[in-house]
Design a protein around this motif. Structure first.
Motif: not given
Length: 173
Positions: A21-24, A29-32, A8-16
């Motif tokens: 932003l998270s790295n900064k 919270i990434p949404l679809k 089962v692979v969860e869909e990754k919804i976070s994008g670049p």
């Protein structure tokens, strides 16, 4: 019933942009993605101005649209922001885009910082969102109604709005 050999692979919804932003150090919270495949990110009102400033410094130099919507009676009022990187556009390359959303408790504080200091085009867009949904934009230079008369009661595009039976425009004569 699942087979033990299934993975089962969860869909990754976070994008670049969410990852950037998270790295900064910006909470988000990434949404679809939206129907066009554009990244949508939920942010808190307290982080809005600093996140948009960081995005502007990273090239998102155009506020395409700011608006609001009501999720329904008893649910959130949402402010959304569509940011685009406007550089030399080439036919075969789409500009970077991102959608930011701020979810506000309709029974709580409906205040977000104004983006007027970063984008002058936010002026009337924020005033319209105030006028129709009652969202206050802290730091806006002209915080007054845009479409409705100044003495209008309520916020006409909210789903719990009750239309008055009669409204008399006293200045119309």
């Amino acid at each position: 019933m699942t087979n033990d050999s299934e993975i089962v692979v969860e869909e990754k919804i976070s994008g670049p942009i969410s990852d950037w932003l998270s790295n900064k150090g910006f909470e988000n919270i990434p949404l679809k993605e939206d129907h066009l495949g554009i990244e949508v990110i939920k942010i808190s009102p307290n982080n809005l101005l600093s996140i948009v400033e960081a995005l502007k410094n990273d090239g998102f130099n155009y506020l395409q649209c700011q608006g609001g919507y009501d999720e329904g009676p008893g649910l959130n009022i949402v402010c959304f922001y569509n940011l685009i990187e406007m550089n030399e556009l080439k036919e075969d390359i789409s500009p970077r885009e991102v959608r930011l959303k701020v979810f506000l408790d309709r029974n709580g504080d409906l205040t977000v910082p104004s983006l007027y200091s970063l984008f002058r085009g936010a002026d009337w867009q924020e005033r319209e969102t105030f006028d129709m949904y009652g969202v206050n934009f802290k730091g806006h230079p002209h915080p007054k109604r845009l479409l409705m008369p100044e003495d209008w009661k309520g916020w006409p595009l909210r789903k719990d709005y009750v239309q008055p039976d009669f409204y008399e425009m006293q200045d119309a004569y």
